[in-house]
Design an enzyme around this catalytic site. Structure first.
Site, mmCIF file in Angstrom:
data_model
loop_
_atom_site.group_PDB
_atom_site.id
_atom_site.type_symbol
_atom_site.label_atom_id
_atom_site.label_comp_id
_atom_site.label_asym_id
_atom_site.label_seq_id
_atom_site.Cartn_x
_atom_site.Cartn_y
_atom_site.Cartn_z
ATOM 1 N N ARG A 196 -42.543 -5.476 16.425
ATOM 2 C CA ARG A 196 -41.509 -4.855 16.935
ATOM 3 C C ARG A 196 -40.906 -5.058 18.288
ATOM 4 O O ARG A 196 -39.677 -5.218 18.565
ATOM 5 C CB ARG A 196 -41.455 -3.214 16.809
ATOM 6 C CG ARG A 196 -41.534 -2.706 15.075
ATOM 7 C CD ARG A 196 -41.686 -1.252 14.990
ATOM 8 N NE ARG A 196 -41.476 -0.858 13.675
ATOM 9 C CZ ARG A 196 -41.884 0.303 13.230
ATOM 10 N NH1 ARG A 196 -42.136 1.198 14.178
ATOM 11 N NH2 ARG A 196 -41.523 0.592 12.032
ATOM 12 N N ARG A 218 -47.128 -0.442 18.617
ATOM 13 C CA ARG A 218 -47.584 0.145 17.422
ATOM 14 C C ARG A 218 -47.180 -0.652 16.189
ATOM 15 O O ARG A 218 -46.207 -1.174 15.885
ATOM 16 C CB ARG A 218 -47.118 1.393 17.190
ATOM 17 C CG ARG A 218 -47.337 2.092 15.843
ATOM 18 C CD ARG A 218 -46.713 3.594 15.530
ATOM 19 N NE ARG A 218 -45.398 3.568 15.641
ATOM 20 C CZ ARG A 218 -44.784 3.523 14.439
ATOM 21 N NH1 ARG A 218 -45.045 3.341 13.251
ATOM 22 N NH2 ARG A 218 -43.466 3.458 14.478
ATOM 23 N N HIS A 272 -37.224 0.737 18.256
ATOM 24 C CA HIS A 272 -37.318 0.048 17.099
ATOM 25 C C HIS A 272 -36.027 -0.982 16.968
ATOM 26 O O HIS A 272 -34.917 -0.873 17.578
ATOM 27 C CB HIS A 272 -36.991 1.345 15.896
ATOM 28 C CG HIS A 272 -37.022 0.655 14.656
ATOM 29 N ND1 HIS A 272 -36.475 0.010 13.893
ATOM 30 C CD2 HIS A 272 -37.978 0.911 13.725
ATOM 31 C CE1 HIS A 272 -36.834 -0.410 12.894
ATOM 32 N NE2 HIS A 272 -37.637 0.319 12.486
ATOM 33 N N GLU A 311 -44.295 -5.373 5.802
ATOM 34 C CA GLU A 311 -43.636 -4.898 7.203
ATOM 35 C C GLU A 311 -44.271 -5.868 8.278
ATOM 36 O O GLU A 311 -45.159 -6.480 7.974
ATOM 37 C CB GLU A 311 -43.802 -3.521 7.514
ATOM 38 C CG GLU A 311 -43.144 -2.535 6.582
ATOM 39 C CD GLU A 311 -42.947 -1.275 7.077
ATOM 40 O OE1 GLU A 311 -43.400 -0.736 8.119
ATOM 41 O OE2 GLU A 311 -42.366 -0.219 6.078
ATOM 42 N N HIS A 324 -37.844 4.848 19.794
ATOM 43 C CA HIS A 324 -38.450 5.171 18.418
ATOM 44 C C HIS A 324 -39.636 5.975 18.535
ATOM 45 O O HIS A 324 -39.875 6.847 17.700
ATOM 46 C CB HIS A 324 -38.504 3.686 17.747
ATOM 47 C CG HIS A 324 -38.869 4.068 16.471
ATOM 48 N ND1 HIS A 324 -38.440 5.122 15.274
ATOM 49 C CD2 HIS A 324 -40.092 3.665 15.674
ATOM 50 C CE1 HIS A 324 -38.852 4.996 14.138
ATOM 51 N NE2 HIS A 324 -40.023 4.311 14.274
#
Length: 593
Positions: free
Chosen positions: A289, A394, A242, A127, A359
């Protein structure tokens, strides 16, 4: 303290418990299972035991469990994603203790996906901002559900008492320490729970925004209650949006399309079919992100607000046809596949419209490495806590890991606190002459906030009489305090919020609205206090913060104990974070291990 234990399904015990856990996601249930091994525990949750964000987590749980991977490498990726504001010692704890907590989840029955059936290696996904594949999945894209199911089964098997459908009203503060909490049940009864220590694991506050991937229960109840009880909050300006929420069908912009889809090779394209991420960041679709989300918003603005397209047609081996790709996507992402098809898209053949959505809250209740807040007797873990592991952004799939690692640590520290508080709580119970879950004889909705603070009601000098709705608050936050911000927009939001009065918490909806209003003010205050851009906090009217990292030589969490009356070095320095409110510590705090 002692308490009667009840069999699964029996009524809640009528005596005090040592540890009260509020919330039933991965952090709360991890804490409850850990504490239950040594002392009586009670879990109270606002909805069903299985409600909350954990069961919705698709992407997986990160951990250095694969061959050649190390906690140090995982920590390096976490620190890099945090834009210089993640705390190295907290990140070290997360990454070093993570594999052991993952092993415990496996022992509880979580069947993480494997490469080729039972006994084969775990299938590790990649990811954004991870340097290597290290994401464990279960059921393809149902990792959170698998973890929640296993934790709930274990809680029930052990007979840990659970009270469902009871919303947190306020914490009980006695002699400067938290010694329980008051709740409002779905049937309107007021309930009081007294305990030697309270662990807040109430999740985030995604319902602050008009578009969010969070469930309806994510209204920031624990953060707001902690603030009213005098606890410090920090880093609330860092709300992670997100990048890819489904932007079609009912509830548009709310269903999350996991980052794992991009990890498998999906690309982002504008309405003309052109790929745009490579010219923005060398990591392209797998950039952090905050970078991807901002890029999408900027492209959307350039194309009249229309969503960008997530193109999954490149996923799979070269040469496969669309039918074979469709079967592959259905196997790898069964939940997402069903949602995308229900919205009318054949994502094996065409791009899917996506847009950013609120998110995850990187900030929250300020804690040390063991979940201690700045109020004795109160602990926090999971998304409601600000542990320092996320910094300004994060790293993908670190949220479930944080919940289980710091949920366990908070439980250990709460047990120690409860033992020292046992005599005090026993005397309080004797004086109160009522069971721990008794109807309050005199409803008391007065805030425990200090006079003169915004949380005591409204901002000083505000009219505080304007009617408002939750939808209006969410639209205001989305428009003025969203992914891209300016000082003027934030000032306007603060002005409007100051004219709105919190409702009396007589229903659960009203409780949630009160908490959302309190937290909205805190988020705006924190965003105004940070004039530069860093991570998820992007000010369009300011250059990026040139030096967001911690100063060299800042006191670490394992530094020497602080002198009486001085800030504890187990918490970050005041010049390293936006801190709400700027209170002195009630006592020196030290980690238990």
């Amino acid at each position: 303290m002692t308490a009667r234990r009840s069999a699964p399904g029996a009524a809640a015990p009528e005596e005090a418990v040592d540890v009260l856990v509020i919330g039933s996601g991965i952090a709360g249930l991890s804490a409850a299972l850990r504490a239950d091994a040594s002392a009586p525990v009670l879990v109270v949750t606002k909805g069903e035991l299985t409600d909350g964000a954990t069961r919705h987590a698709q992407g997986g749980i990160a951990g250095a469990v694969g061959p050649g991977d190390t906690p140090a490498a995982h920590a390096a990726d976490t620190l890099a994603a945090g834009a210089g504001l993640a705390e190295p010692e907290a990140v070290r704890v997360l990454c070093e203790e993570g594999p052991e907590r993952i092993a415990e989840l496996i022992a509880l029955g979580v069947a993480f996906d494997r490469t080729d059936g039972p006994g084969s290696p775990h299938a590790l996904g990649l990811e954004g901002a991870h340097g290597r594949p290290r994401i464990l999945h279960a059921g393809g894209d149902a990792t959170g559900l698998a973890i929640e199911t296993a934790l709930v089964a274990s809680v029930r098997a052990r007979g840990i008492p659970v009270r469902e459908h009871a919303a947190l009203v306020d914490l009980v503060v006695e002699d400067g320490a938290v010694r329980g909490a008051r709740f409002l049940a779905a049937d309107g009864r007021e309930l009081t729970v007294r305990a030697g220590a309270v662990v807040l694991a109430t999740g985030g506050a995604g319902q602050l925004y008009a578009h969010t991937t969070n469930p309806a229960v994510a209204t920031g109840d624990g953060m707001a209650a902690a603030r009213r009880a005098g606890a410090r909050l920090a880093d609330l300006e860092f709300c992670q949006f997100h990048p890819t929420a489904l932007a079609a069908g009912s509830g548009a912009g709310s269903f999350l399309v996991s980052e794992a889809v991009r990890g498998e090779g999906a690309l982002l394209r504008d309405v003309h079919g052109d790929r745009f991420m490579p010219r923005i960041d060398p990591r392209a679709e797998l950039a952090p992100r905050d970078v991807v989300a901002r890029a999408i918003v900027q492209v959307m603005q350039a194309q009249g607000g229309r969503p960008v397209l997530l193109d999954a047609t490149a996923i799979g081996p070269a040469g496969i046809d669309a039918d074979e790709r469709a079967r592959l996507l259905a196997r790898r992402f069964p939940t997402i596949d069903a949602a995308v098809r229900a919205a009318g898209f054949e994502w094996a053949r065409e791009g899917v419209p996506v847009t950013p959505a609120a998110h995850y809250m990187m900030g929250g209740i300020l804690t040390d490495l063991d979940g201690r807040t700045t109020v004795p007797g109160l602990f926090a873990a999971g998304e409601c806590a600000r542990t320092g592991v996320h910094g300004a952004n994060r790293l993908a799939s670190n949220s479930l890991l944080e919940g289980t690692v710091f949920g366990a640590r908070a439980a250990d520290a709460a047990l120690a606190e409860a033992r020292t508080a046992a005599a005090v709580t026993a005397r309080s119970l004797a004086a109160a002459e009522r069971p721990q879950l008794a109807e309050a004889t005199v409803p008391d909705h007065r805030s425990t906030a200090r006079p003169g603070t915004a949380e005591a009601g409204t901002a000083p000098g505000a009219s505080a009489g304007r009617d408002w709705t939750r939808a209006q608050l969410q639209e205001l936050m989305w428009r003025q305090v969203g992914l891209l911000r300016t000082g003027a927009e934030l000032e306007e939001a603060a002005r409007i919020l100051a004219t709105w009065a919190p409702p009396a918490p007589t229903t659960i909806d009203a409780l949630e609205d009160r908490n959302l209003l309190h937290l909205a003010r805190c988020v705006v205050e924190a965003a105004l206090a940070r004039p530069g851009s860093v991570g998820a906090h992007h000010r369009r009217d300011a250059a990026d913060d040139p030096a967001p990292a911690h100063p060299q030589g800042a006191p670490g969490r394992d530094a020497a104990p602080a002198a009486a009356g001085e800030p504890d070095p187990s918490f970050p320095r005041r010049d390293e974070l936006v801190d709400l409110p700027p209170l002195p510590f009630p006592r020196p705090l030290q980690p238990t291990r």
